[in-house]
Design a protein around this motif. Structure first.
Motif, mmCIF file in Angstrom:
data_model
loop_
_atom_site.group_PDB
_atom_site.id
_atom_site.type_symbol
_atom_site.label_atom_id
_atom_site.label_comp_id
_atom_site.label_asym_id
_atom_site.label_seq_id
_atom_site.Cartn_x
_atom_site.Cartn_y
_atom_site.Cartn_z
ATOM 1 N N ARG A 21 0.920 -1.094 0.078
ATOM 2 C CA ARG A 21 0.003 0.094 0.034
ATOM 3 C C ARG A 21 0.918 1.261 0.233
ATOM 4 O O ARG A 21 2.108 1.210 0.225
ATOM 5 C CB ARG A 21 -1.009 0.001 1.203
ATOM 6 N N ARG A 22 0.351 2.440 -0.373
ATOM 7 C CA ARG A 22 1.102 3.429 -0.517
ATOM 8 C C ARG A 22 1.425 4.228 1.012
ATOM 9 O O ARG A 22 0.674 4.404 1.613
ATOM 10 C CB ARG A 22 0.347 4.581 -1.370
ATOM 11 N N LEU A 23 2.866 3.994 1.081
ATOM 12 C CA LEU A 23 3.066 4.569 2.568
ATOM 13 C C LEU A 23 3.311 6.301 2.230
ATOM 14 O O LEU A 23 4.137 6.584 1.819
ATOM 15 C CB LEU A 23 4.586 3.819 3.086
ATOM 16 N N LEU A 24 2.730 6.855 3.362
ATOM 17 C CA LEU A 24 2.986 8.279 3.217
ATOM 18 C C LEU A 24 3.664 8.982 4.171
ATOM 19 O O LEU A 24 4.704 9.735 3.995
ATOM 20 C CB LEU A 24 1.325 9.052 3.554
ATOM 21 N N SER A 25 4.025 8.136 5.336
ATOM 22 C CA SER A 25 5.197 8.842 6.270
ATOM 23 C C SER A 25 5.464 7.576 7.454
ATOM 24 O O SER A 25 4.186 6.578 7.501
ATOM 25 C CB SER A 25 4.644 9.993 7.034
ATOM 26 N N THR A 26 6.364 7.501 7.929
ATOM 27 C CA THR A 26 6.672 6.677 9.036
ATOM 28 C C THR A 26 7.615 7.069 10.032
ATOM 29 O O THR A 26 8.609 7.957 9.754
ATOM 30 C CB THR A 26 7.287 5.232 8.568
ATOM 31 N N GLU A 27 7.334 7.097 11.342
ATOM 32 C CA GLU A 27 8.057 7.431 12.458
ATOM 33 C C GLU A 27 8.205 6.708 13.630
ATOM 34 O O GLU A 27 7.428 5.931 13.816
ATOM 35 C CB GLU A 27 7.223 8.633 12.788
ATOM 36 N N LYS A 28 9.369 6.481 14.105
ATOM 37 C CA LYS A 28 9.694 5.647 15.142
ATOM 38 C C LYS A 28 9.170 6.509 16.408
ATOM 39 O O LYS A 28 9.705 7.532 16.767
ATOM 40 C CB LYS A 28 10.989 5.352 15.378
ATOM 41 N N VAL A 29 8.202 6.224 17.125
ATOM 42 C CA VAL A 29 7.738 6.753 18.329
ATOM 43 C C VAL A 29 8.165 6.409 19.691
ATOM 44 O O VAL A 29 8.005 6.997 20.704
ATOM 45 C CB VAL A 29 6.162 6.855 18.341
ATOM 46 N N TYR A 30 8.718 5.153 19.634
ATOM 47 C CA TYR A 30 9.337 4.735 20.751
ATOM 48 C C TYR A 30 10.484 3.770 20.579
ATOM 49 O O TYR A 30 10.281 2.795 19.602
ATOM 50 C CB TYR A 30 8.163 3.791 21.727
ATOM 51 N N GLU A 31 11.756 3.697 21.160
ATOM 52 C CA GLU A 31 12.712 3.012 21.104
ATOM 53 C C GLU A 31 12.996 2.009 22.107
ATOM 54 O O GLU A 31 13.416 2.695 23.263
ATOM 55 C CB GLU A 31 14.015 3.774 20.493
ATOM 56 N N GLY A 32 12.650 0.757 22.223
ATOM 57 C CA GLY A 32 12.921 -0.026 23.224
ATOM 58 C C GLY A 32 14.098 -0.933 23.132
ATOM 59 O O GLY A 32 15.165 -0.528 22.064
#
Length: 220
Positions: A21-32
């Motif tokens: 699917r068309r990915l508009l944006s991606t963001e890492k919101v938590y780094e474990g």
């Protein structure tokens, strides 16, 4: 309805498939310490509205159902803090060694958690642990031709693993434990039921250990 002939649609092979699917944006919101939480915005179709989903970005895992010559399978008991329970499981672990072959990773976990090595490997099942909230893909192997790892080569288990207990159980009894609601670990449940189904033809229908695992994120 019972007795209704299968339509051509229903007769088709059922198989999961990639669906980009068309990915508009991606963001890492938590780094474990082991996995991260990612927030993706995407479109289901070109004309569709933007959707946002948060999910665990997971390296995947392998699990092993060890089976001895008597047809018994090995379960290990381990404390799991998120559910606050001691669970009967099968040896398993993360695919957190970059570039490690899947079977090599499974053999490592079998040795570290069960002090065993295996001479015969097959794939039992592949599944996503929680596809609505995690990318975790798990492959379960059936390991036979077992031998014990020499004492001087055994892994020193620490933390929760230090409390591991072993129990060999006939496969039919393990199936009963699943169906009666006494086992809850997903890899154990899937592995036990898959082994019971595969036993019908003497395990001849199982895939080789090196079968492609195209559903794993690293393979796409």
């Amino acid at each position: 309805m019972p007795g209704t002939p299968e339509t051509p649609q229903a007769a088709r092979q059922v198989s999961d498939a990639p669906s980009p699917r068309r990915l508009l944006s991606t963001e890492k919101v938590y780094e474990g310490r082991i996995w991260d939480v990612v927030s993706d915005s995407f479109q289901l179709s070109e004309a569709g509205e933007s959707l946002t989903r948060d999910y665990i970005d997971h390296p995947g895992a392998v699990a092993v159902l060890p089976m001895n010559d008597a047809g018994e399978v090995l379960l290990i008991r381990q404390y799991r803090h998120p559910v606050g329970m001691d669970l009967w499981e099968i040896p398993a672990g993360l695919l957190d060694v970059e570039g490690e072959d899947f079977v090599v990773g499974a053999a490592r976990e079998l040795a570290e958690e069960a002090d065993l090595a295996a001479g015969e490997w097959n794939v039992l099942a592949d599944f996503f642990n929680s596809p609505g909230s995690s990318s975790e893909a798990i492959r379960i192997y059936l390991a036979r031709g077992l031998t014990e790892v020499p004492h001087h080569e055994r892994h020193e288990r620490t933390d929760e693993e230090a409390e591991i207990e072993f129990h060999w159980i006939p496969l039919d009894d393990a199936v009963a434990s699943v169906l009666e609601g006494r086992l809850h670990n997903p890899s154990a449940v899937v592995g036990i039921l898959a082994a019971a189904a595969a036993k019908a033809d003497g395990f001849a229908g199982l895939r080789p250990a090196d079968s492609p695992w195209t559903a794993h994120p690293s393979q796409r």
